[in-house]
Design a protein around this motif. Structure first.
Motif, short mmCIF file in Angstrom:
data_model
loop_
_atom_site.label_atom_id
_atom_site.label_comp_id
_atom_site.label_asym_id
_atom_site.label_seq_id
_atom_site.Cartn_x
_atom_site.Cartn_y
_atom_site.Cartn_z
N LEU A 57 28.90 27.52 36.06
CA LEU A 57 29.52 26.22 35.76
C LEU A 57 30.60 25.81 36.74
O LEU A 57 31.22 24.75 36.58
N GLY A 58 30.86 26.66 37.74
CA GLY A 58 31.78 26.24 38.79
C GLY A 58 33.21 26.67 38.58
O GLY A 58 33.58 27.24 37.56
N ALA A 59 34.02 26.35 39.58
CA ALA A 59 35.42 26.78 39.60
C ALA A 59 36.19 26.27 38.39
O ALA A 59 37.13 26.92 37.92
N ASN A 60 35.79 25.11 37.89
CA ASN A 60 36.57 24.47 36.85
C ASN A 60 35.96 24.59 35.45
O ASN A 60 36.11 23.70 34.62
N VAL A 61 35.31 25.70 35.22
CA VAL A 61 34.84 26.00 33.87
C VAL A 61 36.08 26.35 33.01
O VAL A 61 37.07 26.89 33.51
N ASN A 62 36.00 26.03 31.74
CA ASN A 62 37.09 26.38 30.81
C ASN A 62 36.91 27.81 30.31
O ASN A 62 35.88 28.13 29.72
N LEU A 63 37.91 28.66 30.54
CA LEU A 63 37.81 30.05 30.12
C LEU A 63 38.95 30.43 29.18
O LEU A 63 40.09 29.98 29.37
N GLY A 64 38.63 31.23 28.19
CA GLY A 64 39.65 31.61 27.21
C GLY A 64 39.74 33.10 26.97
O GLY A 64 38.95 33.88 27.50
N ASN A 65 40.73 33.48 26.16
CA ASN A 65 41.03 34.89 25.87
C ASN A 65 41.25 35.71 27.15
O ASN A 65 40.81 36.85 27.24
N ILE A 66 41.91 35.08 28.11
CA ILE A 66 42.24 35.78 29.33
C ILE A 66 43.54 36.58 29.08
O ILE A 66 44.52 36.04 28.59
N ALA A 67 43.50 37.86 29.40
CA ALA A 67 44.69 38.69 29.25
C ALA A 67 45.74 38.25 30.26
O ALA A 67 45.40 37.85 31.38
N PRO A 68 47.02 38.32 29.89
CA PRO A 68 48.07 37.84 30.80
C PRO A 68 47.97 38.44 32.20
O PRO A 68 48.11 37.74 33.19
N ASN A 69 47.68 39.73 32.29
CA ASN A 69 47.65 40.35 33.62
C ASN A 69 46.32 40.14 34.35
O ASN A 69 46.10 40.73 35.41
N GLU A 70 45.45 39.30 33.79
CA GLU A 70 44.20 38.97 34.46
C GLU A 70 44.14 37.50 34.90
O GLU A 70 43.12 37.07 35.46
N VAL A 71 45.20 36.75 34.67
CA VAL A 71 45.17 35.33 35.03
C VAL A 71 44.99 35.16 36.54
O VAL A 71 44.21 34.31 37.00
N ILE A 72 45.69 35.95 37.31
CA ILE A 72 45.58 35.86 38.77
C ILE A 72 44.16 36.23 39.21
O ILE A 72 43.56 35.56 40.05
N SER A 73 43.62 37.28 38.63
CA SER A 73 42.25 37.65 38.96
C SER A 73 41.28 36.52 38.65
O SER A 73 40.41 36.19 39.47
N VAL A 74 41.42 35.92 37.48
CA VAL A 74 40.54 34.81 37.10
C VAL A 74 40.64 33.67 38.11
O VAL A 74 39.63 33.08 38.52
N GLU A 75 41.86 33.38 38.54
CA GLU A 75 42.02 32.29 39.49
C GLU A 75 41.31 32.60 40.82
O GLU A 75 40.69 31.72 41.42
N THR A 76 41.38 33.85 41.25
CA THR A 76 40.68 34.21 42.50
C THR A 76 39.17 34.14 42.32
O THR A 76 38.45 33.78 43.25
#
Lengths: 264, 264, 264
Positions: B226-245
C-alpha cells in the motif's frame, strides 16, 4: 589469562578471564543504536560505557532520527567512535551519490565507515575500490554476507571476500547477521553456521573479524569458541551488560567455561 | 511520488518516496504506549515526534500507571492526540459503566476514543450505537477483529463490520492484531492473512483503515502493498524510527521497492 | 475479593480484584534489573513503583554495571529491597569465596540474598547450610530448579527440596525459569509444566513460592490458577504495568476471569 580484572572492583572474584582494555584492538563490542535519544545514550554510557568500543547507527536510521547531531556529540565526548550502518552506504551507492556520502562523513566527522553489499548487487572489485577509497578518509569496516536469507555463500567464498577486503584497506571485516541474527552467519532459526565459522577462522585471523551476534545463544557460542575477547557486533544497547557477563563467565551459559578444572 | 523529502535534511538522498506531513489524514503511525515514563515520552518525541500521529495507552494500562496526568500533558503539549485502548472501553461496557467512560474522556480531555469488542460479546448494532454516541464527543476509532485466535471472521464479515462502523461515525477503522501481532489480521505465526487484507481493500478505501502491524515483517508487507503512506498501528515506541525507514525504502526489506527501474 | 481497589483512582471500575498493599507478604512482583541506569530506575518507579516488591540484580550483572552504588541508593530510598541474582552467589561458592560473599552483602547493605544451584553442583545439605547461615544475616530467597534444560526434576523432588529449604530458613522459595522462561517450571517452548505446578501447590502453600514467569502467557496462567495475588518473579521492568493489569483482569487474557457470572 585467568587473572581477576579490576575495572570496577565493586567486589573481587577469582578466575575471571582478563579482558582487553580501551582502546581495544580485540575483544570489541559493537553496539547498534537504532534510534536512541540523547538521554538514553547517556544512560547507556553510565552503565556500560567501558564495554562499548564502537556504535553503529543502524542501517539508515540516521536519515530520520531528529537528534543526530546532538547524539553524535555525546558519543564523541565519551570517546566512542560511531559510524553509519552499511545500508546507508548502499543507499548512496545505488543512487550514484558516492561523492555525497564522502561529504556526509566529513560533515559529521565520522571516524569509521562501513562498506557493505547486503542489499545491492555490487561487483566485488568495485566494492574493494570503495573500501580502498574510503580507507584514505576514515577507518573502514567492511561487511561480508547478504541480508537475503536465500543468498548463501560457500565458506571458501566468505574467505576470499574477506581476504580481498582486508587487503583493500578494511580495518576489520564484519560477518553479517542483521539486527535479528537470522541471515549470513546464521540460519533462519538463529542457529550458528558452525562449519562456516570454523572454516573462516582456519584462514582469517579471528581478531580481524567482528561477528554480528545479536542473540544470546550466538554470543555464548562465540565466547566458548574464541574466548572472552572475541569481537562481537550488533549488540542491542540493553544487552551490553549481559554480553560482558557472558565474556567473563558470569552468566549461567559460560559459568564454568573459564574455571580451572580443580574447581569443577 | 519519488521526490526527496525535506524533514530533517541531515543529508539528501534521491528517490525517497514523499511522505505526508502532520496533521496527517493518511500515512499515520499509531504508537502503543504500555507504560512509558514522562522522560521516556520526551525521549521518544525528541527522536521521532514528527512520525507519531497518535498514541494509544495500551489496553487498560492507564488504570495502573501512576503518571497518567503528567504524561498526557507531555503528549498534549507536543500536539499528539492520545486515546485509551479499546480494552478499557470494553471494561467499562461489560460493567455497565458507559456513562462513567464518557465522563472519563471529559476528565482527561481525550481527543480520541477507541470502540472495540475484542474481549467481549457485543451485538454489532449496539457497538455502532456506541460509536455513534461517542462520535458526538470525540473522534472515534473503531476496531474490528477479536483478540481470540479462535474467532476467525470471513472477509465479507470484516467488510460489513467496517462499513457499518464507518457509517456509524468512526473516523477510521482499525484491524486488530494485539500487541503481539498474532490474531485478527494475522495467523498465530504472525503471518499476514493476505487474502483477507486484499479482499478488504477491494471494497474499503485503505486510507480509512489503520492496520495494527507490530512485527517488522508485517510492516514491510503493508508498505510493499500500500505504499509509504499506509496507516500502521500498534507500533512499539522503539520501533517508530524503524517503521519510518521501512516506509522510505531505507531499510533492507524495502530497499529497492521505491527505486526507479534504471537504478536496479 | 471483588472490591474496587483505590491505589491511583484515575477512575473507578467495579469488580476489580483486591490487591495486597505494600509491604506485601503475598501478591509479590519481583522485577529483574539486568543493567538499568539510575534514570531508568527512577522512571520505572515513577510509573510502577507501587507494584514492585523487590528487585533482583540479574545473575552477576552487578559485577560489571558501573553505577551499582548509585542505583542501589535509588531503590533504597524508594523502600524497595534488592538482592544479587543467585548466579552471583554460585560464582562465589564455586570459587570457595563464601566469606567474601557475606562481606559483600554487608558492604552494600543488601536486605535479601538468593541461594541457588542453577549452574553448579551443590549437595542439597550444603545448600541448606548456606540458606541457614545467610538467614542469620539477611532475608533469604532460595531457588529450586536448574538452568540446564536437560536436568528435569520430578515433582516430588521439587517438593522435597522446597520443604527442606523453607525449613532451613528461606523466607520464600523461587521456581526457576531464567530470564527467558524456558527451563525449570517451563518447557523449551515456554509452556508451563502444569502438572508440576499443581503437584507442588498441593503440598507447599503457594504464598511461600515465587514463580519466575517472564512470559505473558505464563503470567496469565498463574493468575488464572492462583489469583490476582500470586507471587511472580523475573518480570522485565517494562512489563510490570502489563503484569499488574493481568492481575486485575484488565488485559484481554484475564478480562472476564474476575467478573461475576451475571455480567458475562
Amino acid at each position: 589469562m585467568l587473572q581477576p580484572t579490576n575495572y570496577f572492583m565493586h567486589y573481587s572474584l577469582h578466575h575471571i578471564p582478563e579482558r582487553t582494555q580501551k582502546p581495544r584492538q580485540v575483544g570489541l563490542t559493537m553496539v547498534m543504536d537504532k534510534g536512541l535519544s540523547v538521554r538514553q545514550v547517556e544512560d547507556l554510557l553510565e552503565v556500560a560505557g567501558d564495554y562499548i568500543d564502537m556504535v553503529k547507527l543502524g542501517w539508515a536510521t540516521s536519515y530520520v532520527t531528529a537528534n543526530l547531531k546532538e547524539k553524535l556529540a555525546v558519543y564523541q565526548s565519551a570517546g566512542i567512535p560511531t559510524y553509519f550502518g552499511g545500508t546507508l552506504f548502499e543507499a548512496f551507492i545505488i543512487r550514484k551519490q558516492f561523492a555525497d556520502y564522502q561529504k556526509l562523513l566529513d560533515k559529521y566527522q565520522m571516524p569509521y565507515a562501513e562498506v557493505s553489499d547486503g542489499s545491492i548487487e555490487l561487483p566485488h572489485e568495485e566494492k574493494c575500490k570503495y573500501i580502498n577509497e574510503l580507507s584514505k578518509q576514515v577507518i573502514v569496516l567492511s561487511e561480508v554476507g547478504s541480508k537475503d536469507a536465500e543468498k548463501i555463500l560457500a565458506p571458501y567464498q566468505w574467505i576470499e571476500l574477506m581476504q580481498a577486503e582486508l587487503q583493500a584497506g578494511a580495518w576489520k571485516v564484519i560477518g553479517e547477521a542483521r539486527e535479528s541474527g537470522t541471515v549470513g552467519l546464521f540460519r533462519d532459526s538463529g542457529e550458528v553456521r558452525q562449519g562456516l565459522v570454523k572454516e573462516i577462522i582456519h584462514t582469517i585471523p579471528s581478531e580481524k573479524i567482528i561477528w554480528e551476534a545479536p542473540q544470546k545463544s550466538q554470543q555464548v557460542w562465540f565466547v566458548k569458541l574464541l574466548g572472552a575477547n572475541v569481537n562481537l557486533g550488533n549488540i542491542a544497547p540493553n544487552e551490553v551488560i549481559s554480553v560482558e557477563t557472558i565474556r567473563l563467565g558470569l552468566r549461567g551459559d559460560t559459568f564454568t567455561h573459564f574455571l580451572p578444572k580443580d574447581l569443577l
